[in-house]
Design a protein around this motif. Structure first.
Motif, short mmCIF file in Angstrom:
data_model
loop_
_atom_site.label_atom_id
_atom_site.label_comp_id
_atom_site.label_asym_id
_atom_site.label_seq_id
_atom_site.Cartn_x
_atom_site.Cartn_y
_atom_site.Cartn_z
N GLN A 129 125.18 22.68 65.58
CA GLN A 129 123.66 21.80 66.70
C GLN A 129 123.25 20.38 66.75
OE1 GLN A 129 121.81 24.51 67.47
NE2 GLN A 129 123.46 25.80 66.52
N LEU A 130 123.40 20.19 68.31
CA LEU A 130 122.51 18.50 68.15
C LEU A 130 121.20 18.75 68.59
CD1 LEU A 130 123.76 15.96 69.38
CD2 LEU A 130 123.45 16.71 71.45
N LEU A 131 120.93 17.25 68.15
CA LEU A 131 119.20 17.72 67.46
C LEU A 131 119.37 16.22 68.42
CD1 LEU A 131 116.61 17.52 67.26
CD2 LEU A 131 116.76 16.47 64.99
N ILE A 132 118.27 16.42 69.82
CA ILE A 132 118.27 14.59 70.32
C ILE A 132 116.74 14.89 69.97
CG2 ILE A 132 118.07 13.61 72.87
CD1 ILE A 132 119.64 15.92 74.10
N VAL A 133 117.00 13.08 69.57
CA VAL A 133 115.16 12.87 69.52
C VAL A 133 115.12 11.66 70.34
CG1 VAL A 133 113.88 11.60 67.69
CG2 VAL A 133 115.18 13.44 66.67
N ASN A 134 113.61 11.47 71.08
CA ASN A 134 113.28 10.55 71.69
C ASN A 134 112.03 10.10 71.31
OD1 ASN A 134 112.90 9.01 74.06
ND2 ASN A 134 111.84 10.41 74.93
N ASP A 135 111.76 8.69 71.66
CA ASP A 135 110.83 8.18 71.49
C ASP A 135 109.81 8.18 69.66
OD1 ASP A 135 107.98 7.03 72.70
OD2 ASP A 135 107.15 8.78 73.42
N PHE A 136 111.05 8.21 68.82
CA PHE A 136 111.30 7.87 67.65
C PHE A 136 111.01 6.46 67.45
CE2 PHE A 136 112.69 6.30 63.62
CZ PHE A 136 111.88 7.02 62.64
N PRO A 137 109.40 6.14 66.08
CA PRO A 137 109.10 7.29 65.87
C PRO A 137 107.75 7.86 65.44
CG PRO A 137 108.55 4.64 65.03
CD PRO A 137 109.37 5.41 66.22
N HIS A 138 107.51 8.14 67.17
CA HIS A 138 106.03 8.49 67.82
C HIS A 138 106.14 9.99 66.86
CE1 HIS A 138 102.79 9.12 70.46
NE2 HIS A 138 103.06 9.90 70.21
N GLY A 139 105.13 10.70 66.54
CA GLY A 139 104.68 11.92 66.05
C GLY A 139 105.87 12.21 65.08
N PHE A 140 105.82 10.99 64.26
CA PHE A 140 106.87 11.16 62.55
C PHE A 140 106.06 10.80 61.56
CE2 PHE A 140 109.80 12.00 65.81
CZ PHE A 140 111.46 12.42 64.54
N ASP A 141 105.55 12.15 60.86
CA ASP A 141 104.91 11.36 59.58
C ASP A 141 106.37 10.67 58.49
OD1 ASP A 141 105.48 13.68 58.88
OD2 ASP A 141 103.87 14.98 58.56
N ASP A 142 106.03 10.87 57.57
CA ASP A 142 106.76 9.96 56.24
C ASP A 142 107.78 11.06 55.80
OD1 ASP A 142 105.85 7.57 55.84
OD2 ASP A 142 104.62 8.26 54.25
N ARG A 143 107.11 12.66 56.17
CA ARG A 143 107.74 13.74 55.40
C ARG A 143 109.06 14.50 56.72
NH1 ARG A 143 108.30 19.88 56.26
NH2 ARG A 143 109.27 20.05 54.44
N ALA A 144 108.76 13.51 57.72
CA ALA A 144 109.95 14.24 59.11
C ALA A 144 110.34 12.61 59.23
CB ALA A 144 108.81 13.92 60.05
N VAL A 145 110.37 11.57 58.97
CA VAL A 145 111.29 10.65 58.72
C VAL A 145 112.21 11.04 57.81
CG1 VAL A 145 111.91 7.86 57.95
CG2 VAL A 145 109.68 9.17 59.63
N THR A 146 111.73 11.22 56.39
CA THR A 146 112.74 11.97 55.05
C THR A 146 113.69 12.82 55.74
OG1 THR A 146 110.91 11.44 53.85
CG2 THR A 146 112.28 12.19 53.42
N GLN A 147 113.26 13.78 56.67
CA GLN A 147 114.44 14.75 56.88
C GLN A 147 115.19 14.30 58.39
OE1 GLN A 147 110.68 17.82 58.37
NE2 GLN A 147 111.66 19.01 56.89
N LEU A 148 114.72 13.61 58.33
CA LEU A 148 115.25 12.82 59.83
C LEU A 148 116.54 12.53 58.90
CD1 LEU A 148 115.52 12.42 62.44
CD2 LEU A 148 114.69 10.57 62.66
N ARG A 149 116.43 11.68 58.05
CA ARG A 149 117.18 10.51 57.78
C ARG A 149 118.22 11.12 56.77
NH1 ARG A 149 114.94 6.50 53.19
NH2 ARG A 149 117.34 6.33 52.77
N TYR A 150 117.71 12.91 56.47
CA TYR A 150 118.49 13.82 55.41
C TYR A 150 119.31 14.31 56.49
CZ TYR A 150 120.03 17.98 53.50
OH TYR A 150 120.71 19.08 52.72
N LEU A 151 118.97 14.63 58.06
CA LEU A 151 120.18 15.02 58.61
C LEU A 151 121.13 14.15 59.04
CD1 LEU A 151 117.40 17.10 61.43
CD2 LEU A 151 118.79 18.27 59.48
N ALA A 152 120.76 13.37 59.12
CA ALA A 152 121.44 11.96 59.23
C ALA A 152 122.72 11.52 58.47
CB ALA A 152 121.36 10.83 60.06
N ASP A 153 122.41 12.20 57.57
CA ASP A 153 123.55 12.07 56.26
C ASP A 153 124.43 13.08 55.99
OD1 ASP A 153 122.32 9.10 56.55
OD2 ASP A 153 120.84 10.04 54.57
N GLU A 154 123.39 14.15 56.10
CA GLU A 154 124.29 15.24 55.78
C GLU A 154 124.67 16.43 56.25
OE1 GLU A 154 125.28 16.05 52.47
OE2 GLU A 154 123.70 14.39 51.61
#
Length: 686
Positions: free
Chosen positions: A580-605
């Motif tokens: 799976q590939l996730l394309i994220v555009n216009d970051f960090p618009h629409g991201f709260d703290d929980r979403a940012v944490t999940q994004l970091r988790y996906l990048a690492d793991e």
């Protein structure tokens, strides 16, 4: 078929009599411990090492060596033994490497007695560790399996053995080091580089890829494509080896503008691809299987070389089991050649400048030479000599560049779609492949001294690192003044890269998700939406962001639990095993703290379990998060939508200018390819 393991992954063993092969390139110690059902080592008699190399069912090397072969007979092990742990350690001593981060990533392979490879593992992510657990063979419900471990210990053998529950760990570690010290004079040296063809001087380095870490190596003498040696400098250059585990920053002191290109990995036979798993089958997100022996050289197809003339370039004249692999290795050889011949030129120019300054200092140090015509004559003579040296160096560089350009002119038209530019005619005969290729082209690279020579930037598949398309203006050449235009170019670049990834994967083996919170990328994303290749419509708003991130995070958790539990076939029924590939555009618009944490988790793991991230963002837009997001940016390979010299090679550290791979203006090839991908996917689902 060979299984190339990632950290934590296991694989069944079809035989009980095995050989474990270890290759590092520097003398190391190899040993093994026997453990009970809990993995506990009961005593020194359960450890095979150079001082006591033989145990029932197990034999290890008697000395430190660059290459090891450990023999294992699982049926001959005592009934109380449920685990065999293979350990590697660096020998102590003056001048010897003190940590695994300073040597090439160890490569370990489990083979049958006939030499057929069962599973392999490249130990990556090591830095300060001087001892490491490479593999473990373990018994589960009467069957034996191998698991890739890669657990390192900065405290060395003593800490490793202590962690396995051995009371006499420190005494045994000292005894092992003493036995090694007595046998170091007999240690086996690293094998010499293999030269694929007597008429070709290029030697392609082949270190393995791994997790983000900074290796240091000395660049060997450079050779140009025409076979003429160049006395290149030998600086220390970092090996940028991306990956999800043990991540440390690959960037230099200037921050994320300076990234390091991944090294050329070991050859992988294209005729032994990783099989695409069906739904519900074990997950295997691995590179195509690699061979540890040299593949046969290609049959000579070039015309006879005339005396005094450079060899005529031929596409696919590097080593490899298939034309795809030969072309892959040839491109990397051209990249090395250009790096080193340019380093030789720059070194010669620096030498000429230094020599001129020394001669002037020597002459003008005498006050009598500072007046009259003697000083002017000395300056003219020094400058003339400097110009002659620079001209000689440039002549040699131009000769090498001409040979490399001739090779590029032959190689570029012969590249398969995964490696080819979008204007290559090969795309007009494109068909959706049935197996994953070795690598994919992310763009082109060139140096200031060779503006007209472009080297394809090939990255191995599956991706071991996410991508960051930088939509900021910092450092980019020819960047438009309008920030909105630059953001549009960045998203266009991401769409083209996503289309290429979709085009080189078999039907159903690659899915793409898009997060576009404000809907700012509707126009750029239109080719993906219109063709129907997306897993769903682009997610908009905070709710859409939360939904996509939640589903992908749950996917990573499920696969990780299955792999760590040794049951990759226990995933839920109907689980989609495609990458799976996730394309994220216009970051960090629409991201709260929980979403940012999940994004970091996906990048690492995520990369280790087949979930990849492609960020389209300007780092300054997320400046409010401060250093919290630094690990996120460091975990991604930074690319730019306009030419930018932010990539460094792993040999001499040149600043390479990266150019994205763009579709020619007015071309419909992107829509045509995406339509074929969508049609193939629909046919596959039926």
């Amino acid at each position: 078929m060979t299984a190339e393991l990632v950290r934590g992954q296991n694989h069944p063993l079809p035989e009980v009599r095995l050989e474990i092969r270890v290759s590092v390139g520097k003398p190391i110690v190899a040993g093994a411990t026997l453990g009970d059902e809990h993995g506990r080592v009961h005593g020194v008699e359960w450890v095979a090492h150079p001082g006591a190399p033989t145990l029932p069912g197990l034999e290890v090397s008697k000395q430190a060596a660059a290459d090891h072969r450990l023999a294992v007979d699982l049926d001959a092990l005592p009934e109380s033994v449920h685990r065999v742990t293979v350990l590697l350690a660096l020998p102590p001593g003056p001048g010897g490497p003190a940590r695994f981060g300073a040597v090439a990533a160890p490569f370990v392979a489990v083979t049958g007695l006939d030499g057929a490879e069962v599973a392999s593992y490249t130990l990556t992510g090591l830095d300060a560790e001087s001892a490491v657990i490479a593999l473990e063979l373990y018994r589960r419900q009467g069957a034996w399996k191998v698991r890739a471990v890669g657990q390192g210990y900065a405290g060395g053998l003593a800490e490793l053995l202590t962690d396995q529950g051995l009371p006499e760990a420190h005494q045994l570690a000292a005894a092992i080091h003493e036995a090694v010290a007595q046998g170091l004079a007999r240690s086996v040296a690293a094998p010499p580089p293999r030269v694929p063809d007597p008429d070709r001087s290029r030697q392609t380095a082949a270190p393995a890829l791994g997790a983000d870490q900074t290796h240091h190596t000395t660049a060997p003498q450079g050779t140009a494509g025409n076979g003429s040696p160049q006395q290149s400098p030998q600086p220390t250059a970092p090996y940028g080896t991306p990956g999800p585990q043990g991540s440390t920053s690959p960037y230099g002191p200037q921050g994320p503008q300076d990234d390091t290109l991944p090294d050329h990995p070991a050859p992988a036979p294209a005729d032994q691809p990783a099989a695409a798993p069906a739904a519900g089958s074990p997950v295997n997100y691995t590179h195509p299987g690699r061979q540890t022996t040299a593949p046969p050289p290609p049959a000579p197809t070039a015309p006879p070389v005339q005396p005094g003339q450079p060899a005529q370039p031929v596409a696919g004249d590097a080593t490899g089991w298939s034309m795809e692999e030969r072309l892959y290795n040839q491109v990397w050889g051209m990249f090395e050649d250009l790096a080193r011949t340019t380093a030789a030129y720059r070194s010669a120019v620096d030498f000429a400048e230094s020599r001129m300054e020394q001669e002037l200092d020597k002459v003008l140090s005498d006050p009598r030479n500072r007046i009259g015509g003697q000083g002017d004559a000395a300056r003219d003579a020094a400058r003339t000599k400097q110009a002659q040296l620079v001209d000689q160096a440039r002549e040699a560089l131009d000769r090498d560049l001409a040979q490399l350009q001739a090779e590029a002119d032959v190689v570029e038209p012969a590249l398969p779609p995964a490696y080819a530019r979008w204007d290559n005619p090969v795309w007009h005969g494109y068909h959706v492949p049935m197996e994953i290729p070795m690598a994919v082209r992310l763009g082109d690279l060139h140096l200031p001294e060779s503006e007209g020579l472009r080297i394809p930037m090939l990255v191995r598949l599956p991706l071991e690192r996410g991508l960051w398309i930088d939509s900021g203006r910092a450092g980019s050449h020819d960047a438009p003044a309008d920030s909105d235009e630059l953001r549009r170019l960045a998203l266009d670049t991401a769409v083209v890269l996503a289309a290429r990834l979709l085009a080189v994967y078999p039907p159903g083996d690659f899915g793409v998700h898009v997060i576009d919170p404000a809907g700012a990328g509707v126009t750029a994303l239109a080719p993906l939406v219109r063709s129907g290749v997306l897993a769903g419509p682009p997610a908009a708003g905070a709710a859409g962001v939360s939904d996509v991130l939640g589903r992908l995070t749950q996917r990573v958790d499920l696969v990780q639990m299955a792999l760590r539990g040794g049951a990759p076939d226990a995933l839920p029924s109907g689980f989609d095993t495609a990458e799976q590939l996730l394309i994220v555009n216009d970051f960090p618009h629409g991201f709260d703290d929980r979403a940012v944490t999940q994004l970091r988790y996906l990048a690492d793991e995520g990369p280790a379990v087949g979930v990849h991230l492609m960020m389209v963002a300007d780092r300054e837009d997320a400046a409010a998060y401060g250093p919290l997001l630094d690990p996120l940016w460091r975990s991604l390979l930074r690319l730019t939508p306009t030419p930018d010299d932010h990539l460094a090679d792993p040999w001499v550290g040149h600043a390479w200018t990266y150019e994205p791979s763009c579709v020619p203006p007015g071309s419909r090839i992107l829509d045509r390819v995406l339509t074929q991908v969508a049609d193939a996917r629909r046919a596959w689902k039926r």
